[in-house]
Design an enzyme around this catalytic site. Structure first.
Site, PDB file in Angstrom:
ATOM      1  N   ASP A  54       0.823  -1.202   0.000  1.00  0.00           N
ATOM      2  CA  ASP A  54       0.000   0.000   0.000  1.00  0.00           C
ATOM      3  C   ASP A  54       0.865   1.263   0.000  1.00  0.00           C
ATOM      4  OD1 ASP A  54      -2.253  -1.598   0.094  1.00  0.00           O
ATOM      5  OD2 ASP A  54      -2.419  -1.519   2.286  1.00  0.00           O
ATOM      6  N   TYR A  70       4.356  -9.556   6.745  1.00  0.00           N
ATOM      7  CA  TYR A  70       4.646  -8.146   7.004  1.00  0.00           C
ATOM      8  C   TYR A  70       5.107  -8.001   8.446  1.00  0.00           C
ATOM      9  CZ  TYR A  70       2.180  -6.449   2.795  1.00  0.00           C
ATOM     10  OH  TYR A  70       1.791  -6.179   1.506  1.00  0.00           O
TER      11      TYR A  70
END
Length: 258
Positions: free
Chosen positions: A55, A113
């Site tokens: 993102d 992540y």
């Protein structure tokens, strides 16, 4: 034709994520920079497949991409030339030839992540660009209780910024809480040492748009006693909402598993 697999590292600070539609800022994405250089190198319209679509503002320690090319350059030449012409905040760590059927997006089994948090009163300026600042230390035990309710296969549409009816069921495989040592490596263990940076490590079969940041935000809000672990079922049921309350700069794509 040869199929090339690249491992990329990049700082996402000045980019609108890995990829966006052409009408919505595509030229300000990481993929645009890589494709532009590959086009100049090969004279081809390269189709780049990525293991994860980070993102806006999110960094990558190890992003995996693949592409087919008729160029006779060796993988090593691709790595050398890409590093020569790409912006300094994007680096190619490795380049290898892979079977033609390999695709970095379709063959990925899971993505990981990590979210790094500085809990000192004053954040170290040399790591501040890749570390969120949160003082004092959140309650890790409360965060672990919330994490237990998030792990598993669920409809994570409530943890995404895009509202769609299909394709929102994902499996969150693991949430761990560890440390980032001074050399930048993650260590999964507990400590009370203020010199360490707590990190939240998320692994899922795939992530929706904004899903990692929304998960981290809910966990940190729980650790700050702004919500309770029992609010997780309410979010899944639509009685409460998730949102992004954490700093984007603390999130890094750390690995993709194949």
């Amino acid at each position: 034709m040869q199929n090339i697999r690249l491992t990329l590292q990049y700082s996402g600070s000045r980019y609108l994520g890995w990829q966006r539609p052409e009408k919505d800022g595509f030229e300000k994405t990481v993929s645009y920079k890589v494709i532009s250089v590959l086009r100049k190198m090969t004279g081809e319209d390269i189709c780049l497949h990525a293991g994860a679509r980070t993102d806006p503002g999110v960094h990558a320690l190890a992003q995996t991409v693949s592409f087919h090319t008729g160029s006779e350059r060796s993988p090593e030449q691709f790595r050398t030339d890409l590093n020569r012409y790409l912006p300094q905040d994007i680096a190619v760590l490795d380049a290898t030839a892979v079977p033609n059927r390999f695709r970095a997006d379709l063959n990925a089994r899971s993505r990981t992540y990590e979210y790094r948090v500085c809990t000192a009163p004053v954040c170290d300026i040399f790591s501040a660009g890749y570390t969120a600042h949160l003082f004092p230390m959140p309650d890790i035990d409360e965060m672990k209780k919330a994490a237990d309710m998030l792990i598993g296969k669920h409809d994570f549409g409530c943890f995404s910024g895009v509202r769609k009816k299909k394709g929102t069921e994902k499996e969150l495989l693991d949430i761990r809480f560890g440390l980032v040592r001074e050399n930048g490596a993650s260590a999964i263990e507990n400590t009370d040492s203020p010199a360490d940076t707590p990190t939240i490590i998320l692994t899922a079969d795939d992530f929706l748009y904004q899903m990692p940041l929304r998960l981290v935000s809910v966990l940190l809000e729980t650790g700050q006693r702004q919500r309770t672990p029992e609010s997780i079922p309410d979010i899944f049921a639509g009685r409460e909402k998730s949102g992004i309350s954490c700093e984007t700069k603390g999130l890094l794509l750390s690995s993709i598993q194949y």
